[in-house]
Motif scaffolding. Sequence first.
Motif, PDB file in Angstrom:
ATOM      1  N   MET A  58       0.849  -1.188   0.000  1.00  0.00           N
ATOM      2  CA  MET A  58       0.000   0.000   0.000  1.00  0.00           C
ATOM      3  C   MET A  58       0.887   1.241   0.000  1.00  0.00           C
ATOM      4  O   MET A  58       1.721   1.421   0.893  1.00  0.00           O
ATOM      5  CB  MET A  58      -0.899   0.000   1.239  1.00  0.00           C
ATOM      6  N   ARG A  60       0.944   5.197   0.278  1.00  0.00           N
ATOM      7  CA  ARG A  60       0.169   6.379   0.656  1.00  0.00           C
ATOM      8  C   ARG A  60       1.087   7.332   1.412  1.00  0.00           C
ATOM      9  O   ARG A  60       2.110   6.931   1.960  1.00  0.00           O
ATOM     10  CB  ARG A  60      -1.035   6.011   1.534  1.00  0.00           C
ATOM     11  N   LYS A 142      -2.628   8.616  10.344  1.00  0.00           N
ATOM     12  CA  LYS A 142      -1.745   8.166   9.269  1.00  0.00           C
ATOM     13  C   LYS A 142      -1.404   9.290   8.299  1.00  0.00           C
ATOM     14  O   LYS A 142      -0.346   9.272   7.674  1.00  0.00           O
ATOM     15  CB  LYS A 142      -2.385   6.996   8.521  1.00  0.00           C
ATOM     16  N   SER A 143      -2.295  10.249   8.152  1.00  0.00           N
ATOM     17  CA  SER A 143      -2.034  11.367   7.244  1.00  0.00           C
ATOM     18  C   SER A 143      -1.457  12.567   7.979  1.00  0.00           C
ATOM     19  O   SER A 143      -1.206  13.608   7.375  1.00  0.00           O
ATOM     20  CB  SER A 143      -3.323  11.773   6.525  1.00  0.00           C
ATOM     21  N   GLU A 163      -2.082  15.111  -0.047  1.00  0.00           N
ATOM     22  CA  GLU A 163      -2.135  13.715   0.372  1.00  0.00           C
ATOM     23  C   GLU A 163      -2.453  12.834  -0.834  1.00  0.00           C
ATOM     24  O   GLU A 163      -3.133  13.272  -1.767  1.00  0.00           O
ATOM     25  CB  GLU A 163      -3.199  13.531   1.453  1.00  0.00           C
ATOM     26  N   ARG A 165      -2.989   8.448  -2.172  1.00  0.00           N
ATOM     27  CA  ARG A 165      -3.133   7.032  -1.805  1.00  0.00           C
ATOM     28  C   ARG A 165      -3.387   6.233  -3.070  1.00  0.00           C
ATOM     29  O   ARG A 165      -4.202   6.627  -3.912  1.00  0.00           O
ATOM     30  CB  ARG A 165      -4.289   6.853  -0.820  1.00  0.00           C
ATOM     31  N   ILE A 172      -1.888   6.160  -8.654  1.00  0.00           N
ATOM     32  CA  ILE A 172      -1.912   7.359  -7.825  1.00  0.00           C
ATOM     33  C   ILE A 172      -2.451   8.500  -8.681  1.00  0.00           C
ATOM     34  O   ILE A 172      -1.903   8.803  -9.743  1.00  0.00           O
ATOM     35  CB  ILE A 172      -0.505   7.742  -7.322  1.00  0.00           C
TER      36      ILE A 172
END
Length: 234
Positions: A58, A60, A142-143, A163, A165, A172
């Motif tokens: 993943m 991000r 997480k962000s 941001e 992900r 993306i």
Amino acid sequence: MARHGKKYRDANKNVDPAKLYGLEEGISLVKSMAKANFDESIDAAVNLNVNPRHADQMVRGSLVLPHGRGKQTTVLVFAKGEHASQAEAAGADYVGTDNLISRITEDNWTEFDVAVATPDMMGQVGRIGRILGPRGLMPNPKSGTVTFDVEKIVKELKAGRVEFRVDKAGIIHISFARASFSEEQITDNLKEVVGTLARLRPASAKAPYFQKISISSTMSPGIKLDTGFAREMI
């Protein structure tokens, strides 16, 4: 089948769908095709050789674009006391606690781009998750939007922090510039995007990591770029 407007069709005549454009040529072309009567955004779609269904693949994160996004980011901060004062000093547009929560709950108000909260406020903010969550506005550790360092995050957001992900297809999607930017500014911002993704390459990702990169303005078709410049950043 959807019909494209005249400006899109005219722009499409300038793009060879079978060609991989060099970085400079591609950016020059996308800028030249942005002829709408508003400042079009310039977006990138980056296909990565990852499988997002696996947690270790993943991709991000966030980044601060060297020249910003060309768009003002409206920031709301749920904080009290000293942290509220820091958020206001850093340039947050809305700062508060129960007053903001009530406004969001009673008026379904979400006229802001990003919400930040200090950890001690998340118990209260969680009550409006049903409103913020579906709109992508819920603060998230997480962000970096759940933090006591509100001064830093607000300044980054105001400076053009973005941001991103990876989606289910391994792509993306990111808006990284405006048509009014110079070609040099557009190039710098795109290189920051690609460089950040290169640094976040999962150890289990197979080569080639960068499979496809295309850029487009709001009203133009996609322009496929040669990924050579991206491979050099890995």
